[in-house]
Design an enzyme around this catalytic site. Sequence first.
Site, PDB file in Angstrom:
ATOM      1  N   GLY A  78       0.822  -1.212   0.000  1.00 40.13           N
ATOM      2  CA  GLY A  78       0.000   0.000   0.000  1.00 40.13           C
ATOM      3  C   GLY A  78       0.856   1.262   0.000  1.00 40.13           C
ATOM      4  O   GLY A  78       1.949   1.283   0.571  1.00 40.13           O
ATOM      5  N   ARG A 142       1.272  -5.681  -5.035  1.00 37.18           N
ATOM      6  CA  ARG A 142       1.267  -6.608  -3.900  1.00 37.18           C
ATOM      7  C   ARG A 142       1.724  -8.022  -4.259  1.00 37.18           C
ATOM      8  O   ARG A 142       1.404  -8.974  -3.547  1.00 37.18           O
ATOM      9  CB  ARG A 142      -0.139  -6.673  -3.291  1.00 37.18           C
ATOM     10  CG  ARG A 142      -0.563  -5.413  -2.576  1.00 37.18           C
ATOM     11  CD  ARG A 142      -1.719  -5.680  -1.634  1.00 37.18           C
ATOM     12  NE  ARG A 142      -2.205  -4.459  -1.010  1.00 37.18           N
ATOM     13  CZ  ARG A 142      -1.649  -3.918   0.072  1.00 37.18           C
ATOM     14  NH1 ARG A 142      -0.605  -4.474   0.633  1.00 37.18           N
ATOM     15  NH2 ARG A 142      -2.161  -2.813   0.588  1.00 37.18           N
ATOM     16  N   ASP A 173       5.023  -7.824   5.668  1.00 37.74           N
ATOM     17  CA  ASP A 173       5.026  -8.953   4.728  1.00 37.74           C
ATOM     18  C   ASP A 173       6.117  -8.768   3.662  1.00 37.74           C
ATOM     19  O   ASP A 173       6.847  -9.707   3.340  1.00 37.74           O
ATOM     20  CB  ASP A 173       3.670  -9.083   4.017  1.00 37.74           C
ATOM     21  CG  ASP A 173       2.592  -9.630   4.950  1.00 37.74           C
ATOM     22  OD1 ASP A 173       2.948 -10.373   5.885  1.00 37.74           O
ATOM     23  OD2 ASP A 173       1.415  -9.300   4.759  1.00 37.74           O
ATOM     24  N   LYS A 199       7.975   0.612   5.760  1.00 41.64           N
ATOM     25  CA  LYS A 199       6.877   1.443   5.260  1.00 41.64           C
ATOM     26  C   LYS A 199       5.533   0.880   5.693  1.00 41.64           C
ATOM     27  O   LYS A 199       5.374  -0.332   5.720  1.00 41.64           O
ATOM     28  CB  LYS A 199       6.941   1.431   3.730  1.00 41.64           C
ATOM     29  CG  LYS A 199       5.747   2.019   3.037  1.00 41.64           C
ATOM     30  CD  LYS A 199       5.075   1.079   2.017  1.00 41.64           C
ATOM     31  CE  LYS A 199       4.337  -0.056   2.636  1.00 41.64           C
ATOM     32  NZ  LYS A 199       3.454  -0.804   1.736  1.00 41.64           N
ATOM     33  N   THR A 200       4.616   1.662   6.051  1.00 47.03           N
ATOM     34  CA  THR A 200       3.177   1.384   6.111  1.00 47.03           C
ATOM     35  C   THR A 200       2.466   2.433   6.952  1.00 47.03           C
ATOM     36  O   THR A 200       2.926   2.764   8.057  1.00 47.03           O
ATOM     37  CB  THR A 200       2.794  -0.025   6.631  1.00 47.03           C
ATOM     38  OG1 THR A 200       1.365  -0.101   6.664  1.00 47.03           O
ATOM     39  CG2 THR A 200       3.320  -0.365   8.010  1.00 47.03           C
ATOM     40  N   ASP A 202      -0.097   1.907   8.415  1.00 49.31           N
ATOM     41  CA  ASP A 202      -0.745   1.209   9.529  1.00 49.31           C
ATOM     42  C   ASP A 202       0.009   1.349  10.852  1.00 49.31           C
ATOM     43  O   ASP A 202      -0.556   1.136  11.920  1.00 49.31           O
ATOM     44  CB  ASP A 202      -0.892  -0.288   9.215  1.00 49.31           C
ATOM     45  CG  ASP A 202      -1.858  -0.539   8.066  1.00 49.31           C
ATOM     46  OD1 ASP A 202      -2.373   0.449   7.499  1.00 49.31           O
ATOM     47  OD2 ASP A 202      -2.101  -1.714   7.731  1.00 49.31           O
TER      48      ASP A 202
HETATM   49  P1  FBP Z   1       0.538  -1.998   3.572  1.00 47.38           P
HETATM   50  O1  FBP Z   1       0.491  -2.896   4.758  1.00 47.38           O
HETATM   51  O2  FBP Z   1       0.981  -2.678   2.343  1.00 47.38           O
HETATM   52  O3  FBP Z   1       1.333  -0.763   3.854  1.00 47.38           O
HETATM   53  O4  FBP Z   1      -0.934  -1.482   3.252  1.00 47.38           O
HETATM   54  C1  FBP Z   1      -1.713  -0.925   4.231  1.00 47.38           C
HETATM   55  C2  FBP Z   1      -3.122  -0.631   3.777  1.00 47.38           C
HETATM   56  O5  FBP Z   1      -3.258   0.746   3.497  1.00 47.38           O
HETATM   57  C3  FBP Z   1      -4.105  -1.062   4.848  1.00 47.38           C
HETATM   58  O6  FBP Z   1      -4.307  -0.057   5.801  1.00 47.38           O
HETATM   59  C4  FBP Z   1      -5.323  -1.409   4.041  1.00 47.38           C
HETATM   60  O7  FBP Z   1      -6.112  -2.376   4.683  1.00 47.38           O
HETATM   61  C5  FBP Z   1      -4.762  -1.961   2.768  1.00 47.38           C
HETATM   62  O8  FBP Z   1      -3.498  -1.352   2.611  1.00 47.38           O
HETATM   63  C6  FBP Z   1      -5.621  -1.705   1.584  1.00 47.38           C
HETATM   64  O9  FBP Z   1      -5.092  -2.374   0.491  1.00 47.38           O
HETATM   65  P2  FBP Z   1      -5.335  -2.006  -1.026  1.00 47.38           P
HETATM   66  O10 FBP Z   1      -4.521  -0.798  -1.308  1.00 47.38           O
HETATM   67  O11 FBP Z   1      -4.814  -3.193  -1.741  1.00 47.38           O
HETATM   68  O12 FBP Z   1      -6.781  -1.747  -1.185  1.00 47.38           O
END
Ligand code: FBP
Length: 550
Positions: A78, A142, A173, A199-200, A202
């Site tokens: 993300g 991803r 991950d 990075k994230t 979250d």
């Molecule tokens: P990462 O863990 O890859 O940083 O992504 C976080 C996130 O933004 C989450 O908060 C959310 O649930 C998910 O990605 C959404 O995924 P997508 O962008 O595939 O809809």
Amino acid sequence: MNISALQKARAAYQPKLPQGLRGNVEIKEGEPTQSVDNQEEIKELFPNTYGMPLVEFIPTDTKKEYAPINIGVILSGGQAPGGHNVICGLFDELKKQNPNNKLYGFLMGPGGLVDHQYLEITSEVVEEYRNTGGFDMIGSGRTKLETEDQFESGLKIINELDIKAVVIIGGDDSNTNACMLAEYYAAKNTGVSVIGCPKTIDGDLKNEQIETSFGFDTACKTYSELIGNIQRDANSARKYWHFIKLMGRSASHIALECALQTHANITIISEEVEAKNQTLDDIVSYIANIVAKRATDGNNFGTVLIPEGLIEFVPAIKRLIAELNDLLSTEKAQTETENLNNEDTFAWVKKNVSAENLKTLESLPEAVAMQLALERDPHGNVQVSLIETEKLLSEMVGKKLAAWKTEGKFAGKFAAQHHFFGYEGRCAAPSNYDADYCYALGTSAAQLVANGKTGYMAIVKNTTAPAAEWIAGGVPITMMMNMERRNGKMKPVIRKALVCLDGAPFKTFVANRDDWAVNTHYFYPGPIQYWGPTEVCDPCTKTLALEQSK
Ligand code: FBP
């Protein structure tokens, strides 16, 4: 390129670097490390990258000569504000070390490495993206890097471009996969190193060594601005309860940080729900009680913050998901559902799941049940951002209040509005904190490569102090690993950091939440500021400040 006035002015911002990364750099190595758990298993799985020491970069007067090197970079998962600055820091340091160095960006995430899609990142490219949000410089994806075929395919293009190191910018991950790739290339003596960057948005990739993952600061500030605006609106019109779902797939760090920044009336923390073994009905009753209490003061309005991962933490639903994950990864499931459409697969699941979990599955609205039963991302995660928990909860609260009304227990009004804040925060122009932090991470990554390291994640610590005093270095990725059950099998993974119920951020929230619930003590953080007084532009998150002040 046509760019906004703000973008133009912001491009000129020079991120602040820690003293240790400004000039010539020397490496200081610590003691050998161990994984956080399951030491024997992790050591056996990563014989070439296990047990390496922590490293720190310190300034030196000795000037080093650097042989030319090519590096590849990947943005994974993300989007998170600051990703471009990691690449800018990496690029600037590389060019400083040797102007003949080259940086290649693999396109659209790890898949770009496997499918040989790349571009050379030149200074023209970099100049367009300094201090901007988003991952659009090279795109993200991803694709999970885990098979030998993928590693070998990557190696082909790596050799073709004479790349000696790959930097993977990703979450837990992606960094787990970075570690597997590092181990594989080390075992084969390829001479290719792999370095990760935390990075994230979250905020759940953090531990003793990583203070925070980049993007969390900017995303939380963006959501808090919006929540503050909604609270002003709510307090002006006094007629709506706003149910706001906040991104954060698993941990509730974002919801907690936004609560601390805005003093919303109600914030649900998934980790607490799990610890207290609460049911959906317990959560609904908690919210309904506060709505009723505020109504007695004539306050038929308020805000409810809901972490997007909540549903997975309700113990009964967690048990259901665990069984579904195991069930769907069996060979029987794969052969029997191979040619079925979603509805028939759902019927198959209902037939094969245990009686206790079937009851839970059937208690949920069908759309939510289908989402839990059928949809997974490539890492096997339930796609919680697609589940409308905010509507589910407000409907259940509405029903409860209606019942209380007929029993004479509620005399107020209840009208709900729904919001989901997620994507709007992931690509905001990075705050000064994230712009500086990311630039330093990219510079650190380049230094790790220059010092021959592999299987490390770039780190920058002491970030509650002024940037000059930040400490940069690297942590062996295996140090953060343990064994967890994924898709029915035990796998080595980086341990995710959930909200710590004994930690200062949660305790501060608990000490205030009853007051914030009934009284209207809203905070209005306003938009991120890039120029102005330090206390307005540079502060880190409340979470980090409280964690570091322990
Ligand atoms: P990462 O863990 O890859 O940083 O992504 C976080 C996130 O933004 C989450 O908060 C959310 O649930 C998910 O990605 C959404 O995924 P997508 O962008 O595939 O809809």
